[in-house]
Design a protein around this motif. Structure first.
Motif, PDB file in Angstrom:
ATOM      1  N   GLY A 101       0.801  -1.004   0.021  1.00 35.54           N
ATOM      2  CA  GLY A 101       0.035  -0.129   0.024  1.00 35.54           C
ATOM      3  C   GLY A 101       0.832   1.447  -0.073  1.00 35.54           C
ATOM      4  N   ARG A 102       1.970   1.327  -0.302  1.00 31.69           N
ATOM      5  CA  ARG A 102       3.002   2.330  -0.386  1.00 31.69           C
ATOM      6  C   ARG A 102       3.346   2.556  -1.749  1.00 31.69           C
ATOM      7  NH1 ARG A 102       4.644  -0.562   3.820  1.00 31.69           N
ATOM      8  NH2 ARG A 102       4.884   0.481   6.035  1.00 31.69           N
ATOM      9  N   HIS A 103       3.790   4.089  -2.120  1.00 33.53           N
ATOM     10  CA  HIS A 103       4.158   4.452  -3.158  1.00 33.53           C
ATOM     11  C   HIS A 103       5.221   3.923  -3.853  1.00 33.53           C
ATOM     12  CE1 HIS A 103       4.855   7.568  -6.350  1.00 33.53           C
ATOM     13  NE2 HIS A 103       6.252   7.621  -5.970  1.00 33.53           N
ATOM     14  N   SER A 104       6.227   3.327  -3.359  1.00 30.06           N
ATOM     15  CA  SER A 104       7.341   2.669  -3.865  1.00 30.06           C
ATOM     16  C   SER A 104       7.475   1.248  -3.081  1.00 30.06           C
ATOM     17  CB  SER A 104       8.766   3.377  -3.952  1.00 30.06           C
ATOM     18  OG  SER A 104       9.716   2.732  -4.126  1.00 30.06           O
ATOM     19  N   CYS A 105       7.986   0.272  -3.705  1.00 30.72           N
ATOM     20  CA  CYS A 105       8.496  -0.910  -2.936  1.00 30.72           C
ATOM     21  C   CYS A 105       9.802  -0.685  -2.165  1.00 30.72           C
ATOM     22  CB  CYS A 105       8.775  -1.992  -4.041  1.00 30.72           C
ATOM     23  SG  CYS A 105       7.215  -2.561  -4.774  1.00 30.72           S
ATOM     24  N   PHE A 106      10.425   0.417  -2.358  1.00 32.57           N
ATOM     25  CA  PHE A 106      11.903   0.550  -1.723  1.00 32.57           C
ATOM     26  C   PHE A 106      11.568   1.765  -0.557  1.00 32.57           C
ATOM     27  CE2 PHE A 106      12.701  -0.690  -6.042  1.00 32.57           C
ATOM     28  CZ  PHE A 106      13.802  -1.419  -5.666  1.00 32.57           C
ATOM     29  N   PHE A 107      10.656   1.323   0.447  1.00 32.75           N
ATOM     30  CA  PHE A 107      10.365   2.101   1.496  1.00 32.75           C
ATOM     31  C   PHE A 107      11.303   1.839   2.618  1.00 32.75           C
ATOM     32  CE2 PHE A 107       7.744  -1.586   1.588  1.00 32.75           C
ATOM     33  CZ  PHE A 107       7.911  -2.113   3.003  1.00 32.75           C
ATOM     34  N   GLN A 108      12.170   0.974   2.999  1.00 29.44           N
ATOM     35  CA  GLN A 108      13.151   0.828   3.819  1.00 29.44           C
ATOM     36  C   GLN A 108      14.544   1.225   3.444  1.00 29.44           C
ATOM     37  OE1 GLN A 108      12.178  -3.063   5.912  1.00 29.44           O
ATOM     38  NE2 GLN A 108      11.569  -3.495   3.819  1.00 29.44           N
ATOM     39  N   LYS A 109      14.912   2.233   4.308  1.00 27.54           N
ATOM     40  CA  LYS A 109      16.433   2.532   4.269  1.00 27.54           C
ATOM     41  C   LYS A 109      17.111   2.547   5.427  1.00 27.54           C
ATOM     42  CE  LYS A 109      18.084   7.565   4.409  1.00 27.54           C
ATOM     43  NZ  LYS A 109      17.822   8.965   4.793  1.00 27.54           N
ATOM     44  N   PHE A 110      18.662   1.916   4.843  1.00 36.48           N
ATOM     45  CA  PHE A 110      19.396   1.831   5.693  1.00 36.48           C
ATOM     46  C   PHE A 110      20.001   2.906   6.318  1.00 36.48           C
ATOM     47  CE2 PHE A 110      23.777   0.790   7.244  1.00 36.48           C
ATOM     48  CZ  PHE A 110      23.812  -0.356   8.073  1.00 36.48           C
ATOM     49  N   GLU A 111      19.976   2.816   7.825  1.00 34.30           N
ATOM     50  CA  GLU A 111      20.763   3.977   8.714  1.00 34.30           C
ATOM     51  C   GLU A 111      21.458   3.376   9.754  1.00 34.30           C
ATOM     52  OE1 GLU A 111      17.418   6.361  10.332  1.00 34.30           O
ATOM     53  OE2 GLU A 111      16.991   7.214   8.153  1.00 34.30           O
ATOM     54  N   GLY A 112      22.592   4.208   9.898  1.00 30.02           N
ATOM     55  CA  GLY A 112      23.711   3.519  11.154  1.00 30.02           C
ATOM     56  C   GLY A 112      24.747   3.175  10.350  1.00 30.02           C
ATOM     57  N   SER A 113      25.506   2.263  11.239  1.00 28.26           N
ATOM     58  CA  SER A 113      27.162   1.725  10.772  1.00 28.26           C
ATOM     59  C   SER A 113      26.748   0.291  10.356  1.00 28.26           C
ATOM     60  CB  SER A 113      27.800   2.144  11.585  1.00 28.26           C
ATOM     61  OG  SER A 113      27.555   1.230  13.062  1.00 28.26           O
ATOM     62  N   ALA A 114      27.947  -0.142   9.717  1.00 28.85           N
ATOM     63  CA  ALA A 114      27.873  -1.755   9.474  1.00 28.85           C
ATOM     64  C   ALA A 114      27.885  -2.561  11.039  1.00 28.85           C
ATOM     65  CB  ALA A 114      29.402  -2.047   8.767  1.00 28.85           C
ATOM     66  N   ASP A 115      28.242  -1.927  11.952  1.00 30.10           N
ATOM     67  CA  ASP A 115      28.172  -2.782  13.414  1.00 30.10           C
ATOM     68  C   ASP A 115      26.683  -2.729  13.787  1.00 30.10           C
ATOM     69  OD1 ASP A 115      30.732  -3.894  13.117  1.00 30.10           O
ATOM     70  OD2 ASP A 115      31.465  -1.683  14.163  1.00 30.10           O
ATOM     71  N   SER A 116      25.992  -1.435  13.646  1.00 28.81           N
ATOM     72  CA  SER A 116      24.808  -1.181  14.533  1.00 28.81           C
ATOM     73  C   SER A 116      23.714  -0.587  13.359  1.00 28.81           C
ATOM     74  CB  SER A 116      25.159  -0.451  15.773  1.00 28.81           C
ATOM     75  OG  SER A 116      25.557   0.991  15.071  1.00 28.81           O
ATOM     76  N   GLY A 117      23.874  -0.916  12.289  1.00 28.02           N
ATOM     77  CA  GLY A 117      22.857  -0.267  11.219  1.00 28.02           C
ATOM     78  C   GLY A 117      21.632  -1.251  11.497  1.00 28.02           C
ATOM     79  N   GLU A 118      20.633  -0.629  10.885  1.00 30.50           N
ATOM     80  CA  GLU A 118      19.238  -1.269  10.962  1.00 30.50           C
ATOM     81  C   GLU A 118      18.453  -0.601   9.596  1.00 30.50           C
ATOM     82  OE1 GLU A 118      16.512  -0.362  13.977  1.00 30.50           O
ATOM     83  OE2 GLU A 118      17.347   1.621  14.287  1.00 30.50           O
ATOM     84  N   TRP A 119      17.289  -1.253   9.017  1.00 33.61           N
ATOM     85  CA  TRP A 119      16.498  -0.929   8.041  1.00 33.61           C
ATOM     86  C   TRP A 119      15.230  -0.069   8.629  1.00 33.61           C
ATOM     87  CZ3 TRP A 119      18.356  -1.124   3.551  1.00 33.61           C
ATOM     88  CH2 TRP A 119      19.334  -2.035   3.074  1.00 33.61           C
ATOM     89  N   VAL A 120      15.055   1.021   8.362  1.00 32.41           N
ATOM     90  CA  VAL A 120      14.157   2.053   8.808  1.00 32.41           C
ATOM     91  C   VAL A 120      12.883   2.311   7.940  1.00 32.41           C
ATOM     92  CG1 VAL A 120      13.488   4.229   9.965  1.00 32.41           C
ATOM     93  CG2 VAL A 120      15.608   2.921  10.577  1.00 32.41           C
ATOM     94  N   THR A 121      11.668   2.175   8.149  1.00 29.40           N
ATOM     95  CA  THR A 121      10.616   2.397   7.192  1.00 29.40           C
ATOM     96  C   THR A 121      10.687   3.982   7.127  1.00 29.40           C
ATOM     97  OG1 THR A 121       9.440   0.444   7.633  1.00 29.40           O
ATOM     98  CG2 THR A 121       8.165   2.127   6.716  1.00 29.40           C
ATOM     99  N   VAL A 122      10.555   4.386   5.866  1.00 33.68           N
ATOM    100  CA  VAL A 122      10.547   5.727   5.646  1.00 33.68           C
ATOM    101  C   VAL A 122       9.575   6.326   4.780  1.00 33.68           C
ATOM    102  CG1 VAL A 122      13.065   6.248   6.040  1.00 33.68           C
ATOM    103  CG2 VAL A 122      12.154   5.435   3.713  1.00 33.68           C
TER     104      VAL A 122
END
Length: 167
Positions: A101-122
Motif C-alpha cells: 500500500g506504499r508509493h514505492s517498494c523501496f520504502f526501507q532505508k538503511f541507517e547507521g553503521s556496519a556494526d549497528s545499522g538497521e532498516w528503517v521504514t521511511v
C-alpha cells in the motif's frame, strides 16, 4: 504482436529467458519497483501500453494492477547499455506501486553503521490493501512487511452477449 518480433532479439535474456525490469515514475523519477519480464511480457507491455511482468513465483504473466487497480501506464521503454536491463517510465495509477500500500517498494532505508545499522521504514502506507486486491494486509510504519503474502487470483466473468437474452 509476435513474441518473435525482431526488436525483442536485441534484449539479452538470461538463461531462463528473463530480463530484469525497473519501473520508474514519470515526473518524480522515483524508482517504484523491480520485476522480471519474459519475451511475451515485454511484447504485451508494448501492445497494451501497461506494464505486464513475469511472476517467477506463480510462473505466469502478471498484469500489474489486475487485482488492485493500480496499473502502470507505460510512457517510455528503455534498454540499458549492456542490453540486459529494461527501464519502464510509468505513470503509477493511484500512486501505489507496492503490495504493502506504499508509493514505492523501496520504502526501507538503511541507517547507521556496519556494526549497528538497521532498516528503517521511511514511507507511509497510503492505503490498506485488502487480501486479494493487491497482495494482503498492508504493513504499518511500526510493523513493516516481512514477507509478501500469497496473492489470491479472482476469475473474471465472461462478458454477456447483449444480443442474446438469458434463458
Amino acid at each position: 504482436m509476435s513474441i518473435s518480433a525482431k526488436w525483442l532479439n536485441k534484449v539479452k535474456w538470461d538463461e531462463v529467458g528473463l530480463v530484469p525490469v525497473i519501473a520508474q515514475e514519470v515526473g518524480s523519477n522515483d524508482v517504484l519497483m523491480f520485476a522480471w519480464m519474459n519475451r511475451e511480457a515485454l511484447a504485451r507491455t508494448v501492445e497494451i501500453g501497461q506494464a505486464v511482468y513475469w511472476s517467477r513465483s506463480r510462473k505466469k504473466l502478471w498484469h500489474k494492477g489486475e487485482e488492485s487497480g493500480h496499473f502502470q501506464k507505460v510512457h517510455e521503454i528503455r534498454l540499458d547499455c549492456d542490453e540486459d536491463v529494461v527501464l519502464l517510465k510509468v505513470e503509477q495509477v493511484a500512486g501505489i506501486a507496492c503490495h504493502t500500500g506504499r508509493h514505492s517498494c523501496f520504502f526501507q532505508k538503511f541507517e547507521g553503521s556496519a556494526d549497528s545499522g538497521e532498516w528503517v521504514t521511511v514511507e507511509p502506507v497510503l492505503k490498506d490493501l485488502a487480501p486479494g486486491a493487491g497482495g494482503g494486509p498492508a504493513a504499518t510504519a511500526a510493523e513493516p512487511a516481512l514477507a509478501k503474502p500469497k496473492r489470491v487470483r479472482k476469475s473474471i466473468p465472461k462478458p454477456v452477449d447483449s444480443d442474446k437474452t438469458p434463458s
